[in-house]
Design a protein around this motif. Structure first.
Motif, PDB file in Angstrom:
ATOM      1  N   TYR A  87      -4.941   1.266 -12.402  1.00 26.30           N
ATOM      2  CA  TYR A  87      -4.723   2.252 -11.054  1.00 26.30           C
ATOM      3  C   TYR A  87      -4.271   1.070 -10.340  1.00 26.30           C
ATOM      4  O   TYR A  87      -4.309   0.004 -10.675  1.00 26.30           O
TER       5      TYR A  87
ATOM      6  N   TYR B 275       4.029  11.459  -9.836  1.00 21.14           N
ATOM      7  CA  TYR B 275       3.645  13.192  -8.895  1.00 21.14           C
ATOM      8  C   TYR B 275       4.389  13.019  -7.555  1.00 21.14           C
ATOM      9  O   TYR B 275       5.263  14.321  -7.484  1.00 21.14           O
TER      10      TYR B 275
ATOM     11  N   ARG C 157       9.402   4.463  -9.252  1.00 21.65           N
ATOM     12  CA  ARG C 157       9.161   5.247  -8.397  1.00 21.65           C
ATOM     13  C   ARG C 157      10.666   6.248  -7.700  1.00 21.65           C
ATOM     14  O   ARG C 157      11.368   7.123  -7.905  1.00 21.65           O
TER      15      ARG C 157
ATOM     16  N   ASP D 117       1.187  -1.225  -0.220  1.00 21.66           N
ATOM     17  CA  ASP D 117       0.366   0.232  -0.129  1.00 21.66           C
ATOM     18  C   ASP D 117       0.607   1.045   0.144  1.00 21.66           C
ATOM     19  O   ASP D 117       0.099   2.122   0.453  1.00 21.66           O
ATOM     20  N   GLN D 118       2.344   1.042  -0.779  1.00 21.72           N
ATOM     21  CA  GLN D 118       2.768   2.159  -0.460  1.00 21.72           C
ATOM     22  C   GLN D 118       2.807   3.230  -1.904  1.00 21.72           C
ATOM     23  O   GLN D 118       2.787   4.026  -2.061  1.00 21.72           O
ATOM     24  N   LEU D 119       1.801   2.486  -2.584  1.00 23.92           N
ATOM     25  CA  LEU D 119       1.556   3.283  -3.895  1.00 23.92           C
ATOM     26  C   LEU D 119       0.654   4.108  -3.449  1.00 23.92           C
ATOM     27  O   LEU D 119      -1.057   4.105  -2.341  1.00 23.92           O
ATOM     28  N   LEU D 120      -0.310   5.725  -4.238  1.00 23.51           N
ATOM     29  CA  LEU D 120      -1.301   6.138  -4.189  1.00 23.51           C
ATOM     30  C   LEU D 120      -2.654   5.839  -4.691  1.00 23.51           C
ATOM     31  O   LEU D 120      -2.704   5.505  -6.026  1.00 23.51           O
ATOM     32  N   PRO D 121      -3.555   4.561  -4.102  1.00 23.15           N
ATOM     33  CA  PRO D 121      -4.479   4.441  -5.182  1.00 23.15           C
ATOM     34  C   PRO D 121      -5.096   5.042  -5.783  1.00 23.15           C
ATOM     35  O   PRO D 121      -5.769   4.606  -6.948  1.00 23.15           O
ATOM     36  N   TRP D 122      -5.260   6.197  -5.541  1.00 27.00           N
ATOM     37  CA  TRP D 122      -5.941   7.336  -6.358  1.00 27.00           C
ATOM     38  C   TRP D 122      -4.832   7.863  -7.738  1.00 27.00           C
ATOM     39  O   TRP D 122      -5.282   8.647  -8.515  1.00 27.00           O
TER      40      TRP D 122
ATOM     41  N   HIS E 251      -4.988  -0.546  -7.673  1.00 23.48           N
ATOM     42  CA  HIS E 251      -5.865  -1.607  -7.164  1.00 23.48           C
ATOM     43  C   HIS E 251      -5.421  -2.793  -8.150  1.00 23.48           C
ATOM     44  O   HIS E 251      -6.136  -4.330  -8.072  1.00 23.48           O
TER      45      HIS E 251
END
Lengths: 274, 279
Positions: free
Chosen positions: A143, A110, A159, A96-101, A145
């Motif tokens: 995305y 970003y 990244r 969950d270290q990526l921004l889901p949005w 997910h």
């Protein structure tokens, strides 16, 4: 094992000097790691190897500035490390270290915009390039997910590399992956490191992974984490299946297992895993 | 049934009941239509049997009143008045909630303040504040806006703050790793990450605000010229126009359903569902 535990680098990139970390305060304080002294030169890949509870992740977080130091000093390029910053980009174990949005492209872009202050177009260009280098061009607009665990970790690695940090921090980035993917990712990481000459601090509990990824392996004993041995990995040992690899693996294993045997003695008091 | 399980998580709180109805309408609409028709028939039949339009107008009379009310523009104007007040209170509530939550996520003092205030004021029904509002602001729109703000502020602040707190540690560390400033960290990391809870809070706040407004209007209704839909119901009751009273009630239900179905479902589809964040 009586070993010198310090590679005396004339001009180290990262230098840990008697670093001690604790959890809690007062009488209930637990020492996570004690008196760690080690240097890392530019281009080194230092692996912190040890069983859970040896404080290796805490140490990495302290270098990242995410956790305060209770004793000793940490210097990066001769300056004490402060708050977290893009000069020490981290890749974590959790997916969950990526921004889901944000899409795959959006995540990397970003980070470049904010971490490196690039404008959107330049950041986008560099992001595309790095996503291509981890082989994810076809999911550029997906995305997180919708991606597999391995793909998410690849994006996180892209990244981190894209920001061109002084030091890459990797906290068991492949631990949650299946064995096959893990191997593949180790090879890919190695290739990227060799292309870029990146300096890496890598945390793992896998001996095999430590030899594969590191130029140096620092093995730690648990409760509290103390330095056991600092072993340079000879170039010959880096290939799986070679005698040198097997020898190094066996010696590290004996090292860690010896410690584990002691560890099975009745534990004194409460203990925590760091 | 897959449809039913999809619809089920929508009902997270008592106030989300309209959401539930809206989503079921969408997922297996025909059953709902049949049930609605049945209920309307029952209503029509019982009202005819009763034969007392003052107590219970027939369904057809209510629908006629509704259509006439909208045709004459009165119901539309009343609804617009109510919605205008509602939006003012809702907006003020959101701004205050955002400030409180930001404060709470930046400092320990702010967090304690938010916890204390919500614990004290959230259980306080907004309508109970009406007497105070009347003393402070007099009879008029400001009093209504005040109580609506109160109704919105606490549930939104509470769920937003809960959302902020539940942002995974890894995500926070990633944000800090980029060296983001505090405002950027809040706006670009915490807020989108907490969006599922924030949206839930907005929905809850909307339901509270709508109910509070109607209740407040029923109590003192501003003035005959500029009154909202609660005032419409109140005056029609006084004039024994019971069909209009029921038409007003139907309008309240319709507005609630439309906002729920269009605004909140739409917002969720465009954001948290697309990003796989829906719990």
């Amino acid at each position: 094992m009586g070993v010198t535990l310090r590679v005396a680098e004339p001009d180290p990139l990262l230098s840990l000097d008697g670093v001690t970390l604790r959890y809690g305060s007062g009488a209930s304080a637990v020492t996570a790691v004690q008196d760690i002294t080690v240097d890392l030169a530019v281009g080194d890949r230092l692996v912190l190897l040890g069983p859970s509870g040896c404080g290796k992740s805490s140490l990495l977080r302290a270098v990242g500035g995410f956790q305060p130091v209770d004793g000793g000093r940490i210097h990066l390029r001769g300056k004490p490390v402060g708050k977290p910053g893009p000069d020490r980009m981290a890749v974590f174990q959790e997916f969950d270290q990526l921004l889901p949005w944000r899409t795959v492209l959006g995540n990397v872009r970003y980070a470049l915009q904010r971490g490196r202050g690039l404008d959107r177009a330049t950041a986008g260009k560099r992001a595309r390039d790095w996503i291509g280098r981890v082989g994810l061009t076809r999911v550029l607009d997906a995305y997180p997910h919708t991606l597999s665990g391995g793909m998410k970790q690849r994006v996180a690695i892209a990244r981190a590399f894209a920001l061109e940090p002084d030091l890459l921090l990797m906290d068991e980035p492949f631990a949650a992956l299946d064995a096959l993917t893990r191997r593949q990712m180790q090879d890919e990481l190695l290739a990227l490191c060799e292309q870029t000459g990146a300096s890496v601090l890598f945390v793992t509990h896998g001996i095999d992974e430590a030899i594969r990824v590191g130029t140096h392996v620092l093995s730690l004993s648990p409760h509290p984490g103390r330095m056991k041995a600092l072993i340079p990995v000879p170039l010959a040992a880096r290939q799986r299946g070679t005698t040198a690899f097997a020898q190094l693996e066996a010696s590290l294993q004996a090292d860690l297992l010896g410690e584990a045997d002691q560890d099975t003695a009745p534990p004194s008091g409460e203990r925590r895993h760091g | 049934m897959a449809d039913a399980t999809l619809a089920a998580p929508a009902a997270t709180a008592p106030a989300a009941a309209p959401a539930d109805q809206a989503s079921r309408l969408r997922f297996n609409g025909w059953r709902k239509v049949v049930l609605l028709l049945g209920l309307a028939l029952l209503w029509e039949g019982y009202a005819r049997h009763l034969g007392n339009a003052l107590l219970l107008p027939t369904f057809s009379a209510t629908v006629r009143a509704l259509v006439e009310g909208f045709a004459s523009g009165e119901l539309l104007a009343r609804t617009a008045t109510s919605l205008e007040l509602l939006l003012m209170g809702y907006g003020a509530g959101l701004v205050l909630a955002a400030l409180l939550t930001a404060l709470a996520s930046l400092s320990r003092w702010g967090a304690e303040l938010l916890e204390l205030l919500t614990a004290m004021l959230n259980p306080l029904p907004a309508v109970a504040l009406l007497p105070v509002a009347l003393l402070w602001f007099g009879i008029g729109a400001p009093s209504l806006v005040f109580v609506i703000t109160h109704a919105v502020l606490w549930p939104v602040a509470l769920s937003s703050y809960a959302g902020f707190r539940s942002v995974p540690r890894t995500l926070r560390m990633t944000g800090r790793n980029l060296g983001l400033s505090a405002p950027r960290f809040i706006i670009e990391i915490l807020m989108p990450a907490a969006l599922p809870q924030i949206l839930a809070g907005l929905r809850l706040g909307w339901a509270f605000a709508w109910r509070t407004l109607i209740a407040a209007e029923l109590v003192f209704g501003v003035s005959a010229r500029s009154g909202g839909i609660g005032w419409f119901i109140y005056t029609n009751r006084a004039q024994l126009e019971t069909a209009n009273v029921f038409a007003g009630l139907l309008t309240i239900i319709l507005v609630g359903l439309i906002v729920e179905a269009l605004l909140f479902r739409g917002a969720a589809r465009a954001t948290i569902q697309r990003w796989g964040q829906e719990q």
